[in-house]
Design a protein around this motif. Structure first.
Motif, PDB file in Angstrom:
ATOM      1  N   HIS A  13      38.092   1.240   5.733  1.00  0.00           N
ATOM      2  CA  HIS A  13      38.265   2.258   6.936  1.00  0.00           C
ATOM      3  C   HIS A  13      37.026   2.435   7.569  1.00  0.00           C
ATOM      4  N   ASN A  55      35.034  -2.718  15.201  1.00  0.00           N
ATOM      5  CA  ASN A  55      36.367  -2.670  15.926  1.00  0.00           C
ATOM      6  C   ASN A  55      37.376  -3.484  14.979  1.00  0.00           C
ATOM      7  N   THR A  56      38.436  -3.844  15.853  1.00  0.00           N
ATOM      8  CA  THR A  56      39.562  -4.375  14.837  1.00  0.00           C
ATOM      9  C   THR A  56      39.165  -5.711  14.122  1.00  0.00           C
ATOM     10  N   SER A 146      44.724  -4.982  10.862  1.00  0.00           N
ATOM     11  CA  SER A 146      43.779  -4.327  11.281  1.00  0.00           C
ATOM     12  C   SER A 146      44.124  -3.805  12.780  1.00  0.00           C
ATOM     13  N   ASP A 147      43.872  -2.348  12.835  1.00  0.00           N
ATOM     14  CA  ASP A 147      44.091  -1.883  14.276  1.00  0.00           C
ATOM     15  C   ASP A 147      42.889  -0.663  14.450  1.00  0.00           C
ATOM     16  N   TYR A 148      42.346  -0.733  15.568  1.00  0.00           N
ATOM     17  CA  TYR A 148      41.492   0.168  16.044  1.00  0.00           C
ATOM     18  C   TYR A 148      42.306   1.028  16.996  1.00  0.00           C
ATOM     19  N   SER A 150      42.303   4.242  17.639  1.00  0.00           N
ATOM     20  CA  SER A 150      41.654   5.582  18.314  1.00  0.00           C
ATOM     21  C   SER A 150      41.125   5.032  19.635  1.00  0.00           C
ATOM     22  N   ASP A 166      41.745   4.626  11.990  1.00  0.00           N
ATOM     23  CA  ASP A 166      41.253   3.357  12.152  1.00  0.00           C
ATOM     24  C   ASP A 166      40.853   2.593  10.951  1.00  0.00           C
ATOM     25  N   THR A 286      47.561   4.557  10.567  1.00  0.00           N
ATOM     26  CA  THR A 286      46.711   3.258  10.848  1.00  0.00           C
ATOM     27  C   THR A 286      47.584   2.256  11.235  1.00  0.00           C
TER      28      THR A 286
END
Length: 328
Positions: A13, A55-56, A146-148, A150, A166, A286
């Motif tokens: 994270h 980033n992602t 994986s997710d960015y 914000s 994130d 997330t």
């Protein structure tokens, strides 16, 4: 009989942790009190990227590196890489390509991306499990979520701005002849809700050609509550067709989107508190990785042990659900 088991799971994270006070003050300046919203969603803290380096993809690489180390494997041991995200750092090439390069995976590996929004990683594990059963040459798979989030949050909308966190999770699947691993999965889709959550909200062509804004996600009022009747039916159906009862499930790894929905599921089925894992108060929401961050938490705290029967459930944008049975 060949089965597909979870060999290892790990998490990465963002480093910056932000508590509710920041968002309460932010929306107070807009004349909004989001105290009840934060309570309903179950938020206390969340991890947010606050630099230009992460980033992602970088989060996915870190989670992948960690899970390989935990499993005692190297990139050359992985036969397939599946990367799942709704906030891809690039659309060409695949984000999985960067994982492949970072872990020094072999040239013969199968690699691809999946985007099923928040349902993505759960669907990826289901799809990878079924594929591995049918392909004699794929024995080990790395699935990364994986997710960015914000990055695309709207500062004027508490649902995204105060809710998202994130993070990334990575899981290694492997073949086994033991009676364990993937059991079954079911889907529920209602495409009539396809315009409720959009990014970019005017579409890529209009964003590029007409100069429409792509700074934040469009999120029409939607808290997932409408999904609960379908969820109850899905749970009952998948258990019935596998000759199981709700009491047979040892641990529930559910979407961490809204604590209130987890509470309603728990109440409806009279599930003991100890069988529910909730991490949304620490991580925020997330996205694609959320049920597997719950899985990781359960394993690390000892709530999940080898042999336990797990039920995963999550929801994706536009009303797309998956529930999955897995013997850990």
């Amino acid at each position: 009989m060949t089965n597909i088991r979870i060999k290892a799971v790990d998490v990465y994270h963002a480093k910056k942790q932000v508590n509710n006070d920041v968002y309460l003050e932010h929306f107070k300046k807009q004349g909004k009190d989001i105290t009840n919203f934060l309570n309903v969603m179950g938020r206390k803290k969340r991890y947010i990227i606050d630099n230009l380096e992460e980033n992602t993809i970088t989060m996915g690489i870190e989670a992948s590196t960690r899970v390989l180390k935990k499993a005692g494997l190297e990139g050359k041991d992985i036969d397939m890489i599946v990367f799942t995200t709704q906030v891809p750092e690039v659309t060409v090439p695949t984000n999985a390509m960067f994982i492949h390069n970072a872990i020094k995976a072999k040239k013969g590996a199968v690699i691809f991306d999946i985007n099923a929004n928040c349902a993505g990683m759960t669907i990826a594990v289901e799809q990878a499990s079924r594929y591995m059963k049918s392909n004699p040459h794929v024995n080990t798979a790395l699935v990364v979520g994986s997710d960015y989030l914000s990055l695309v949050a709207d500062p004027n909308d508490a649902m995204t701005y105060a809710n998202f966190g994130d993070a990334s999770s990575a899981i290694i699947l492997e073949k086994t002849e033991n009676d364990t691993g993937f059991i079954d999965a079911m889907f529920e889709v209602d495409s009539s809700n396809r315009n409720n959550i959009l990014y970019p909200h005017k579409g890529l062509s209009q964003t590029i050609k007409a100069g429409e804004s792509a700074e934040s996600m469009l999120w029409l009022p939607f808290d997932g509550a409408m999904s609960l009747p379908y969820t109850y039916e899905m749970f009952e159906a998948i258990l019935e067709r596998n000759q199981l009862k709700i009491n047979d499930i040892d641990v529930f790894c559910l979407s961490q989107f809204a604590k209130v929905n987890i509470d309603k599921i728990q109440e409806h089925f009279d599930i003991p508190e100890g069988k529910i894992i909730y991490v949304g108060d620490k991580y925020g929401y997330t996205g694609t990785s959320s049920p597997f961050i719950a899985l990781h938490e359960g394993i690390e705290t000892g709530k999940i042990k080898r042999g336990d029967l797990l039920l995963f459930w999550t929801i994706g944008g536009g009303h797309e659900f998956i529930t999955m049975l897995f013997r850990y």
